[in-house]
Design a protein around this motif. Structure first.
Motif, PDB file in Angstrom:
ATOM      1  N   GLY A 108       0.803  -1.211   0.000  1.00  0.00           N
ATOM      2  CA  GLY A 108       0.000   0.000   0.000  1.00  0.00           C
ATOM      3  C   GLY A 108       0.838   1.264   0.000  1.00  0.00           C
ATOM      4  O   GLY A 108       0.536   2.226  -0.717  1.00  0.00           O
ATOM      5  N   LEU A 109       1.889   1.282   0.802  1.00  0.00           N
ATOM      6  CA  LEU A 109       2.770   2.456   0.838  1.00  0.00           C
ATOM      7  C   LEU A 109       3.467   2.645  -0.508  1.00  0.00           C
ATOM      8  O   LEU A 109       3.608   3.783  -0.990  1.00  0.00           O
ATOM      9  N   ALA A 110       3.916   1.541  -1.105  1.00  0.00           N
ATOM     10  CA  ALA A 110       4.539   1.638  -2.431  1.00  0.00           C
ATOM     11  C   ALA A 110       3.536   2.155  -3.457  1.00  0.00           C
ATOM     12  O   ALA A 110       3.870   3.004  -4.307  1.00  0.00           O
ATOM     13  N   HIS A 111       2.304   1.655  -3.382  1.00  0.00           N
ATOM     14  CA  HIS A 111       1.247   2.107  -4.283  1.00  0.00           C
ATOM     15  C   HIS A 111       1.005   3.603  -4.122  1.00  0.00           C
ATOM     16  O   HIS A 111       0.901   4.349  -5.106  1.00  0.00           O
ATOM     17  N   PHE A 112       0.928   4.047  -2.872  1.00  0.00           N
ATOM     18  CA  PHE A 112       0.656   5.458  -2.594  1.00  0.00           C
ATOM     19  C   PHE A 112       1.763   6.357  -3.137  1.00  0.00           C
ATOM     20  O   PHE A 112       1.487   7.338  -3.846  1.00  0.00           O
ATOM     21  N   PHE A 113       2.998   6.056  -2.818  1.00  0.00           N
ATOM     22  CA  PHE A 113       4.090   6.973  -3.170  1.00  0.00           C
ATOM     23  C   PHE A 113       4.531   6.843  -4.619  1.00  0.00           C
ATOM     24  O   PHE A 113       4.924   7.841  -5.240  1.00  0.00           O
ATOM     25  N   TRP A 116      -0.286   6.019  -7.037  1.00  0.00           N
ATOM     26  CA  TRP A 116      -1.510   6.809  -6.897  1.00  0.00           C
ATOM     27  C   TRP A 116      -1.823   7.109  -5.447  1.00  0.00           C
ATOM     28  O   TRP A 116      -1.803   6.212  -4.593  1.00  0.00           O
ATOM     29  N   ALA A 117      -2.169   8.363  -5.177  1.00  0.00           N
ATOM     30  CA  ALA A 117      -2.438   8.796  -3.812  1.00  0.00           C
ATOM     31  C   ALA A 117      -3.772   8.297  -3.276  1.00  0.00           C
ATOM     32  O   ALA A 117      -4.067   8.475  -2.096  1.00  0.00           O
ATOM     33  N   GLY A 118      -4.579   7.661  -4.115  1.00  0.00           N
ATOM     34  CA  GLY A 118      -5.872   7.145  -3.670  1.00  0.00           C
ATOM     35  C   GLY A 118      -5.814   5.737  -3.109  1.00  0.00           C
ATOM     36  O   GLY A 118      -6.839   5.069  -3.004  1.00  0.00           O
ATOM     37  N   ASP A 119      -4.629   5.284  -2.737  1.00  0.00           N
ATOM     38  CA  ASP A 119      -4.460   3.917  -2.228  1.00  0.00           C
ATOM     39  C   ASP A 119      -5.376   3.611  -1.047  1.00  0.00           C
ATOM     40  O   ASP A 119      -5.591   4.449  -0.168  1.00  0.00           O
ATOM     41  N   ILE A 120      -5.912   2.371  -1.024  1.00  0.00           N
ATOM     42  CA  ILE A 120      -6.676   1.907   0.138  1.00  0.00           C
ATOM     43  C   ILE A 120      -6.036   0.678   0.781  1.00  0.00           C
ATOM     44  O   ILE A 120      -6.526   0.196   1.801  1.00  0.00           O
ATOM     45  N   LEU A 121      -4.940   0.176   0.222  1.00  0.00           N
ATOM     46  CA  LEU A 121      -4.336  -1.056   0.745  1.00  0.00           C
ATOM     47  C   LEU A 121      -3.748  -0.849   2.132  1.00  0.00           C
ATOM     48  O   LEU A 121      -3.900  -1.715   3.011  1.00  0.00           O
ATOM     49  N   PHE A 122      -3.048   0.269   2.341  1.00  0.00           N
ATOM     50  CA  PHE A 122      -2.495   0.544   3.674  1.00  0.00           C
ATOM     51  C   PHE A 122      -3.621   0.686   4.685  1.00  0.00           C
ATOM     52  O   PHE A 122      -3.532   0.174   5.812  1.00  0.00           O
ATOM     53  N   LEU A 123      -4.678   1.373   4.299  1.00  0.00           N
ATOM     54  CA  LEU A 123      -5.849   1.518   5.162  1.00  0.00           C
ATOM     55  C   LEU A 123      -6.411   0.150   5.533  1.00  0.00           C
ATOM     56  O   LEU A 123      -6.691  -0.129   6.714  1.00  0.00           O
ATOM     57  N   TYR A 124      -6.579  -0.726   4.555  1.00  0.00           N
ATOM     58  CA  TYR A 124      -7.138  -2.047   4.819  1.00  0.00           C
ATOM     59  C   TYR A 124      -6.216  -2.880   5.708  1.00  0.00           C
ATOM     60  O   TYR A 124      -6.686  -3.640   6.561  1.00  0.00           O
ATOM     61  N   ALA A 125      -4.919  -2.753   5.471  1.00  0.00           N
ATOM     62  CA  ALA A 125      -3.970  -3.512   6.285  1.00  0.00           C
ATOM     63  C   ALA A 125      -4.043  -3.086   7.746  1.00  0.00           C
ATOM     64  O   ALA A 125      -4.083  -3.927   8.656  1.00  0.00           O
ATOM     65  N   ALA A 126      -4.064  -1.774   7.991  1.00  0.00           N
ATOM     66  CA  ALA A 126      -4.110  -1.272   9.367  1.00  0.00           C
ATOM     67  C   ALA A 126      -5.427  -1.637  10.041  1.00  0.00           C
ATOM     68  O   ALA A 126      -5.451  -2.118  11.181  1.00  0.00           O
ATOM     69  N   VAL A 127      -6.540  -1.416   9.343  1.00  0.00           N
ATOM     70  CA  VAL A 127      -7.850  -1.737   9.920  1.00  0.00           C
ATOM     71  C   VAL A 127      -8.016  -3.245  10.053  1.00  0.00           C
ATOM     72  O   VAL A 127      -8.623  -3.731  11.015  1.00  0.00           O
ATOM     73  N   GLY A 128      -7.444  -3.998   9.125  1.00  0.00           N
ATOM     74  CA  GLY A 128      -7.500  -5.451   9.214  1.00  0.00           C
ATOM     75  C   GLY A 128      -6.824  -5.984  10.462  1.00  0.00           C
ATOM     76  O   GLY A 128      -7.254  -7.002  11.024  1.00  0.00           O
ATOM     77  N   CYS A 129      -5.772  -5.306  10.913  1.00  0.00           N
ATOM     78  CA  CYS A 129      -5.109  -5.711  12.159  1.00  0.00           C
ATOM     79  C   CYS A 129      -6.044  -5.531  13.355  1.00  0.00           C
ATOM     80  O   CYS A 129      -6.075  -6.364  14.269  1.00  0.00           O
ATOM     81  N   ILE A 130      -6.811  -4.457  13.354  1.00  0.00           N
ATOM     82  CA  ILE A 130      -7.786  -4.237  14.428  1.00  0.00           C
ATOM     83  C   ILE A 130      -8.911  -5.264  14.337  1.00  0.00           C
ATOM     84  O   ILE A 130      -9.334  -5.852  15.345  1.00  0.00           O
ATOM     85  N   ASP A 215       6.593  15.582  -4.697  1.00  0.00           N
ATOM     86  CA  ASP A 215       5.495  16.342  -4.102  1.00  0.00           C
ATOM     87  C   ASP A 215       4.830  15.551  -2.980  1.00  0.00           C
ATOM     88  O   ASP A 215       4.467  16.117  -1.933  1.00  0.00           O
ATOM     89  N   LYS A 216       4.662  14.253  -3.174  1.00  0.00           N
ATOM     90  CA  LYS A 216       4.077  13.427  -2.107  1.00  0.00           C
ATOM     91  C   LYS A 216       4.992  13.376  -0.893  1.00  0.00           C
ATOM     92  O   LYS A 216       4.536  13.478   0.254  1.00  0.00           O
ATOM     93  N   VAL A 217       6.270  13.221  -1.125  1.00  0.00           N
ATOM     94  CA  VAL A 217       7.224  13.148  -0.014  1.00  0.00           C
ATOM     95  C   VAL A 217       7.269  14.466   0.746  1.00  0.00           C
ATOM     96  O   VAL A 217       7.295  14.491   1.983  1.00  0.00           O
ATOM     97  N   LEU A 221       3.577  13.391   3.100  1.00  0.00           N
ATOM     98  CA  LEU A 221       4.353  12.271   3.622  1.00  0.00           C
ATOM     99  C   LEU A 221       3.511  11.379   4.534  1.00  0.00           C
ATOM    100  O   LEU A 221       3.681  10.154   4.552  1.00  0.00           O
ATOM    101  N   PHE A 222       2.635  11.980   5.296  1.00  0.00           N
ATOM    102  CA  PHE A 222       1.821  11.213   6.234  1.00  0.00           C
ATOM    103  C   PHE A 222       0.407  10.977   5.695  1.00  0.00           C
ATOM    104  O   PHE A 222      -0.517  10.685   6.451  1.00  0.00           O
ATOM    105  N   GLY A 223       0.252  11.080   4.365  1.00  0.00           N
ATOM    106  CA  GLY A 223      -1.050  10.881   3.741  1.00  0.00           C
ATOM    107  C   GLY A 223      -1.714   9.566   4.113  1.00  0.00           C
ATOM    108  O   GLY A 223      -2.904   9.547   4.455  1.00  0.00           O
ATOM    109  N   PRO A 224      -0.986   8.422   4.082  1.00  0.00           N
ATOM    110  CA  PRO A 224      -1.637   7.164   4.447  1.00  0.00           C
ATOM    111  C   PRO A 224      -2.144   7.138   5.891  1.00  0.00           C
ATOM    112  O   PRO A 224      -3.200   6.555   6.169  1.00  0.00           O
ATOM    113  N   ILE A 225      -1.407   7.772   6.799  1.00  0.00           N
ATOM    114  CA  ILE A 225      -1.835   7.821   8.200  1.00  0.00           C
ATOM    115  C   ILE A 225      -3.067   8.713   8.345  1.00  0.00           C
ATOM    116  O   ILE A 225      -4.010   8.387   9.078  1.00  0.00           O
TER     117      ILE A 225
END
Length: 414
Positions: A108-113, A116-130, A215-217, A221-225
């Motif tokens: 997800g982080l690789a996808h985002f940076f 595309w900034a519209g990534d949802i994989l990092f979001l799913y991974a974090a929420v999936g842990c919960i 520009d993302k960096v 930088l903390f867009g996924p968070i």
């Protein structure tokens, strides 16, 4: 009961996941091709001619939020399936799950940076842990807790964005202070509605890969968070609902055809009527910016939830009815390779629209964008089944599985 392969696999889950990964492009295509706020309002970017308004309205009513919701509840169902299979195979389900989520976060982080900034994989991974820690609950408890969390999020966002309408009201009063007017202008600027912001966004995405990445960096930088914090109250309950629907047999085709049809029609119709009323009001108010923000980020939550579950019910009914058809098998193959299709779509669309590729960003009308969607769907349907006739997994599914298990997985079918 579901048709299973030797894996075993549930055709209902694969086909529904296929519909979801195809449908999510209907929502994401605007984000790939236009400034972000064009997704919120056609008046900001994308055009207000009749075809563009019609396309916006159809997307607002039938697509926006529902396809992401469908993708999310499918993720919850898949989470339960992975845990169940790990237990059946004598594996440690926590180890299997958290290893998968760790690698998904990296993807997800690789996808985002890098794409595309519209990534949802990092979001799913974090929420999936919960969500893992809730997997032992009954279906009823999952539903109750999901609705509580969802309601809290809905109220919170309604209050937050509703306060912007109050600021607008204060600034519109006769004799309003300069500070009130300036604060409102700053709010609008923060949401990227000024022409200068839009022009800068278009110039950036029509530039090269390095400029977009830097520009993302530098600025995101903390867009996924931030995305995680913003979407947690919606994503977690949707994932929990998916877990509950797997547990009660909904996703594995164990309900009656009449139940799928009844719940699908009722929930979809209720949500649709609400959204038609909201869309009519927004058009009638000439797409007032703050009303659009409230509608997009707060008011549509309940109807999106209803329609997400309604769509799932109607689609499962369709899948079961057409279970032997060739076209359903192709959609199921798209779903079986959903990870590859999701990231592959991002690669294709950023190549088409970003400056490091064909540079079409900001130059294609809203209505015309759906020709690109149709082309992407055709590619998904054409490659996925022939590939899976030869191999066990999609290319990125194989890579994810191999990394998560720290061992190369067998790829070719025997």
């Amino acid at each position: 009961m579901s048709t299973k392969s030797s894996s075993p696999r549930y055709l209902e889950l694969d086909a529904l996941r296929g519909f979801a990964v195809m449908g999510i492009l209907l929502m994401n295509i605007v984000g790939f091709s236009m400034p972000e706020m064009a997704y919120v309002s056609p008046a900001i970017y994308g055009g207000t001619d009749m075809p563009d308004i019609l396309v916006w309205a159809l997307s607002f009513i039938f697509v926006d939020g529902k396809m992401r919701g469908l993708f999310t509840i499918m993720f919850g169902a898949s989470l339960m399936l992975i845990i169940e299979r790990a237990q059946q195979n004598g594996e440690n389900p926590a180890r299997v799950h958290f290893s998968r989520m760790a690698w998904l976060a990296i993807f997800g982080l690789a996808h985002f940076f890098f794409l595309w900034a519209g990534d949802i994989l990092f979001l799913y991974a974090a929420v999936g842990c919960i969500a893992y820690f809730l997997s032992g609950l009954t279906a009823e408890d999952l539903f109750r807790r999901a609705l509580l969390i969802f309601s809290i999020g809905f109220i919170g966002f309604s209050v937050m964005f509703g306060s912007l309408l109050y600021q607008q009201y204060q600034a519109s009063l006769p004799g309003a202070s300069a500070a009130a007017i300036e604060n409102l202008a700053q709010v609008l600027a923060d949401f990227g509605s000024r022409p200068g912001v839009i022009a800068a966004d278009i110039a950036l995405h029509q530039s090269g890969f390095a400029a977009i990445f830097l520009d993302k960096v530098q600025n995101d930088l903390f867009g996924p968070i931030i995305l995680l914090a913003y979407n947690l109250a919606e994503t977690l309950p949707l994932m929990m609902i998916g877990m509950a629907l797997y547990k009660n047999g909904f996703f594995t085709g164990q309900w009656s055809a009449a139940d799928y049809r009844r719940w699908g029609v009722r929930l979809t119709a209720i949500g649709m009527v609400i959204l038609i009323a909201i869309a009519w009001g927004l058009i009638h108010r000439d797409f007032d910016m703050l009303l659009m923000l409230n509608a997009s980020y707060a008011w549509t939550w309940p109807s999106q939830l209803l329609m997400t579950i309604g769509y799932a019910a109607l689609l499962i009914g369709l899948i079961r009815k057409c279970i032997a058809s060739l076209w359903i098998s192709r959609v199921a193959a798209v779903g079986q390779a959903a990870f590859t299709n999701y990231l592959g779509t991002s690669l294709l669309m950023t190549f088409l629209f970003y400056g490091w590729g064909l540079g079409l960003y900001g130059s294609v009308g809203r209505a015309e964008l759906y020709l690109f969607v149709a082309g992407a769907w055709a590619l998904m349907l054409l490659w996925s089944k022939p590939w899976l006739n030869q191999f066990r997994y999609g290319p990125l599914e194989w890579l994810w599985r191999s990394l998560a298990r720290a061992k190369l997985q067998p790829m070719r079918l025997l």
